[in-house]
Design a protein around this motif. Structure first.
Motif, mmCIF file in Angstrom:
data_model
loop_
_atom_site.group_PDB
_atom_site.id
_atom_site.type_symbol
_atom_site.label_atom_id
_atom_site.label_comp_id
_atom_site.label_asym_id
_atom_site.label_seq_id
_atom_site.Cartn_x
_atom_site.Cartn_y
_atom_site.Cartn_z
ATOM 1 N N SER A 75 -18.102 13.326 -21.875
ATOM 2 C CA SER A 75 -19.401 13.935 -21.583
ATOM 3 C C SER A 75 -20.488 12.874 -21.414
ATOM 4 O O SER A 75 -21.664 13.197 -21.254
ATOM 5 C CB SER A 75 -19.808 14.920 -22.692
ATOM 6 O OG SER A 75 -20.112 14.239 -23.889
ATOM 7 N N ILE A 76 -20.082 11.592 -21.452
ATOM 8 C CA ILE A 76 -21.007 10.484 -21.206
ATOM 9 C C ILE A 76 -20.568 9.831 -19.890
ATOM 10 O O ILE A 76 -19.434 9.329 -19.804
ATOM 11 C CB ILE A 76 -20.939 9.421 -22.330
ATOM 12 C CG1 ILE A 76 -21.108 10.064 -23.708
ATOM 13 C CG2 ILE A 76 -21.954 8.318 -22.083
ATOM 14 C CD1 ILE A 76 -22.488 10.562 -23.995
ATOM 15 N N PRO A 77 -21.389 9.866 -18.841
ATOM 16 C CA PRO A 77 -20.977 9.270 -17.570
ATOM 17 C C PRO A 77 -20.512 7.829 -17.740
ATOM 18 O O PRO A 77 -21.145 7.055 -18.438
ATOM 19 C CB PRO A 77 -22.245 9.357 -16.716
ATOM 20 C CG PRO A 77 -23.009 10.498 -17.286
ATOM 21 C CD PRO A 77 -22.732 10.483 -18.752
ATOM 22 N N ALA A 78 -19.396 7.509 -17.111
ATOM 23 C CA ALA A 78 -18.787 6.168 -17.110
ATOM 24 C C ALA A 78 -18.206 5.763 -18.452
ATOM 25 O O ALA A 78 -17.896 4.588 -18.652
ATOM 26 C CB ALA A 78 -19.775 5.094 -16.626
ATOM 27 N N ARG A 138 -24.439 18.909 -24.755
ATOM 28 C CA ARG A 138 -25.592 18.010 -24.755
ATOM 29 C C ARG A 138 -25.360 16.807 -23.828
ATOM 30 O O ARG A 138 -26.264 16.020 -23.598
ATOM 31 C CB ARG A 138 -25.882 17.541 -26.184
ATOM 32 C CG ARG A 138 -26.367 18.693 -27.076
ATOM 33 C CD ARG A 138 -26.636 18.255 -28.490
ATOM 34 N NE ARG A 138 -27.613 17.186 -28.596
ATOM 35 C CZ ARG A 138 -28.920 17.325 -28.409
ATOM 36 N NH1 ARG A 138 -29.422 18.493 -28.093
ATOM 37 N NH2 ARG A 138 -29.716 16.296 -28.557
ATOM 38 N N GLY A 139 -24.129 16.683 -23.312
ATOM 39 C CA GLY A 139 -23.826 15.593 -22.388
ATOM 40 C C GLY A 139 -23.729 16.109 -20.967
ATOM 41 O O GLY A 139 -24.300 17.136 -20.630
ATOM 42 N N LEU A 140 -22.977 15.389 -20.142
ATOM 43 C CA LEU A 140 -22.753 15.790 -18.755
ATOM 44 C C LEU A 140 -21.246 15.785 -18.533
ATOM 45 O O LEU A 140 -20.617 14.736 -18.570
ATOM 46 C CB LEU A 140 -23.437 14.812 -17.795
ATOM 47 C CG LEU A 140 -23.235 15.088 -16.304
ATOM 48 C CD1 LEU A 140 -23.899 16.396 -15.905
ATOM 49 C CD2 LEU A 140 -23.785 13.944 -15.460
ATOM 50 N N LEU A 141 -20.667 16.966 -18.321
ATOM 51 C CA LEU A 141 -19.221 17.066 -18.149
ATOM 52 C C LEU A 141 -18.846 16.682 -16.729
ATOM 53 O O LEU A 141 -19.119 17.418 -15.785
ATOM 54 C CB LEU A 141 -18.738 18.492 -18.433
ATOM 55 C CG LEU A 141 -18.773 18.964 -19.882
ATOM 56 C CD1 LEU A 141 -18.047 20.287 -20.009
ATOM 57 C CD2 LEU A 141 -18.158 17.935 -20.806
ATOM 58 N N THR A 142 -18.228 15.509 -16.578
ATOM 59 C CA THR A 142 -17.844 15.081 -15.237
ATOM 60 C C THR A 142 -16.361 15.326 -14.953
ATOM 61 O O THR A 142 -15.946 15.346 -13.812
ATOM 62 C CB THR A 142 -18.153 13.581 -15.054
ATOM 63 O OG1 THR A 142 -17.529 12.856 -16.109
ATOM 64 C CG2 THR A 142 -19.644 13.329 -15.084
ATOM 65 N N ARG A 143 -15.528 15.473 -16.000
ATOM 66 C CA ARG A 143 -14.094 15.722 -15.809
ATOM 67 C C ARG A 143 -13.696 16.889 -16.703
ATOM 68 O O ARG A 143 -13.584 16.736 -17.915
ATOM 69 C CB ARG A 143 -13.257 14.483 -16.190
ATOM 70 C CG ARG A 143 -13.639 13.193 -15.501
ATOM 71 C CD ARG A 143 -13.422 13.247 -14.006
ATOM 72 N NE ARG A 143 -12.030 13.314 -13.642
ATOM 73 C CZ ARG A 143 -11.324 12.292 -13.166
ATOM 74 N NH1 ARG A 143 -11.894 11.098 -13.037
ATOM 75 N NH2 ARG A 143 -10.072 12.436 -12.821
ATOM 76 N N HIS A 157 -20.202 23.620 -17.926
ATOM 77 C CA HIS A 157 -20.294 22.898 -16.673
ATOM 78 C C HIS A 157 -21.296 23.554 -15.723
ATOM 79 O O HIS A 157 -22.096 22.877 -15.072
ATOM 80 C CB HIS A 157 -18.908 22.859 -16.020
ATOM 81 C CG HIS A 157 -18.829 22.020 -14.799
ATOM 82 N ND1 HIS A 157 -19.090 20.681 -14.790
ATOM 83 C CD2 HIS A 157 -18.510 22.342 -13.525
ATOM 84 C CE1 HIS A 157 -18.940 20.208 -13.569
ATOM 85 N NE2 HIS A 157 -18.582 21.204 -12.778
ATOM 86 N N THR A 190 -27.907 10.930 -22.232
ATOM 87 C CA THR A 190 -26.506 10.478 -22.313
ATOM 88 C C THR A 190 -26.374 8.973 -22.099
ATOM 89 O O THR A 190 -25.278 8.422 -22.218
ATOM 90 C CB THR A 190 -25.607 11.184 -21.289
ATOM 91 O OG1 THR A 190 -25.965 10.773 -19.964
ATOM 92 C CG2 THR A 190 -25.707 12.689 -21.413
ATOM 93 N N HIS A 215 -20.580 12.185 -9.537
ATOM 94 C CA HIS A 215 -20.538 13.572 -10.008
ATOM 95 C C HIS A 215 -21.364 14.476 -9.086
ATOM 96 O O HIS A 215 -20.920 15.564 -8.703
ATOM 97 C CB HIS A 215 -21.077 13.624 -11.442
ATOM 98 C CG HIS A 215 -21.281 15.005 -11.976
ATOM 99 N ND1 HIS A 215 -20.243 15.832 -12.340
ATOM 100 C CD2 HIS A 215 -22.419 15.722 -12.181
ATOM 101 C CE1 HIS A 215 -20.730 16.986 -12.762
ATOM 102 N NE2 HIS A 215 -22.043 16.954 -12.678
ATOM 103 N N ALA A 272 -14.131 3.126 -15.244
ATOM 104 C CA ALA A 272 -15.016 4.001 -16.009
ATOM 105 C C ALA A 272 -15.826 4.903 -15.072
ATOM 106 O O ALA A 272 -16.007 6.093 -15.350
ATOM 107 C CB ALA A 272 -15.967 3.169 -16.867
#
Lengths: 218, 179
Positions: A85-88, A155-160, A215, B63, B80, B151
């Motif tokens: 949920s944290i990009p990268a 609270r994060g960003l779901l990228t996967r 999402h 984040t 994204h 990443a």
């Protein structure tokens, strides 16, 4: 749109929403909430229902000790899920699935080591009823860590999505199983595999619905 | 601008400093624009994605964890945004009039610059598979390590290395074949 226009437009969109934000704590720290939830659930469960009847035969190591090993696996899976949920920060989904396979293997090994010492099985004719009780109990117990997990993930960003669903679902199910095995006295494979290991499927299904909802909101 | 300076700007931005946002915008926009030109099918789509990326950066600013590199974090958000846009387009079955909207100019790896003129380079880059061109530009144009590419794209570092290597080899084959 030229550069100045874009910057001006962006600044006007974000200006009303510039309150300071606290960066999220590291995923490892946030995963510890699962431990707090587990301790809370354990306290409630055993005050009401008590421990498994063969705890004297198994001893502290094969009961509480083995469950804590399963909880440690859950913490690892939870942490990896929160990283997604944290990009990268998420890493490779295939590596995450290896950790899931490892956690499932730990649950099988724990079950085998428990069976080695105490081989109680449900009385004939009652297998289905007892299987249903265990499936229901593990499913219900998994809802709290699932809700906690997705509250943290939101609270994060779901990228996967797929690794998050599998990691959080299996972690929640395994946390529930690690509690319920302290209550359920039956260790034979024909009970444990479908009713305990198999119960991990349901939290994964619930996790998939929760992940879609989070999402869409982000 | 160094990663430390970008990290300081991010920290100030998280505290609500709009000048810090402007500093980040100026520092990151050229690279983001280049990256989105690799992903997008048209210039207008790349511009739309750029705007949406900065808005998503704003929504996701909590984040960013202090001490971690900013650029991979930003690029992961851009990717994204692109994937969400792609999904939306597929679901609504929108047909782009690509012929009226020029393709964006893609950044050229320095190793390839002397091999052909600009037009041939752009055509050659357009022939690379999407996963290879991403790895090639991230590594050879913007200097991402293979760990950072992994990443950003959600793949293993060794996979990123293989894609970048195959992409550069293919690019050189295409340019060599055209001579």
């Amino acid at each position: 749109m030229d550069d100045h226009d874009l910057l001006t437009r962006l600044k006007s969109e974000i200006a009303p929403d510039l309150a300071p934000v606290q960066p999220l704590p590291a995923p490892g720290l946030r995963a510890l909430w699962l431990l707090a939830a587990w301790v809370g659930l354990a306290g409630g469960l055993f005050m009401v229902l008590g421990f498994r009847q063969d705890i004297g035969v198994l001893g502290a190591w094969r009961t509480v000790g083995f469950s804590l090993i399963e909880v440690a696996c859950c913490l690892v899976l939870f942490r990896i899920s929160l990283r997604f949920s944290i990009p990268a920060m998420g890493g490779s989904p295939s590596t995450a699935l290896v950790w899931v396979a490892g956690a499932l293997l730990v649950q099988i090994v724990v079950s085998w080591a428990t069976l080695e010492r105490s081989a109680l099985s449900p009385s004939p004719g009652h297998e289905w009823r007892i299987a249903l009780v265990c499936l229901s109990a593990i499913t219900l117990l998994s809802l709290a860590p699932l809700a906690l997990g997705f509250a943290l993930l939101s609270r994060g960003l779901l990228t996967r999505l797929l690794p998050v669903i599998v990691l959080t679902g299996v972690a929640s199910g395994l946390a529930a199983e690690s509690l319920w095995r302290l209550r359920c006295p039956y260790s034979n494979w024909s009970h444990v595999l479908p009713s305990h290991s198999g119960a991990l499927v349901v939290p994964v299904l619930v996790a998939s619905a929760a992940a879609m909802w989070v999402h869409r909101r982000s | 601008m160094t990663e430390q300076e970008l990290s300081d700007l991010m920290a100030a931005y998280q505290q609500g400093d709009i000048d810090a946002f402007e500093g980040l915008y100026r520092a990151l926009k050229p690279r983001l624009q280049g990256y989105l030109s690799v992903l997008a099918r048209s210039r207008s789509q790349a511009d739309d994605l750029l705007q949406e990326t900065f808005l998503q950066i704003h929504r996701s600013r909590r984040t960013y964890l202090r001490g971690r590199p900013v650029v991979p974090w930003v690029f992961a958000i851009a990717r994204h945004v692109h994937l969400m846009d792609l999904r939306k387009r597929t679901q609504t079955r929108r047909r782009e009039i690509v012929s009226d909207d020029p393709a964006p100019e893609m950044p050229v790896p320095p190793e390839a610059e002397g091999l052909a003129d600009r037009e041939r380079l752009q055509r050659a880059l357009g022939q690379l598979p999407a996963d290879q061109i991403e790895a090639v530009t991230l590594h050879h144009v913007w200097g991402f390590t293979f760990q950072e590419i992994g990443a950003t794209l959600g793949i293993r570092a060794v996979t990123a290395k293989v894609r970048a290597f195959r992409g550069m080899r293919r690019l050189k084959e295409i340019l060599g074949a055209g001579r």
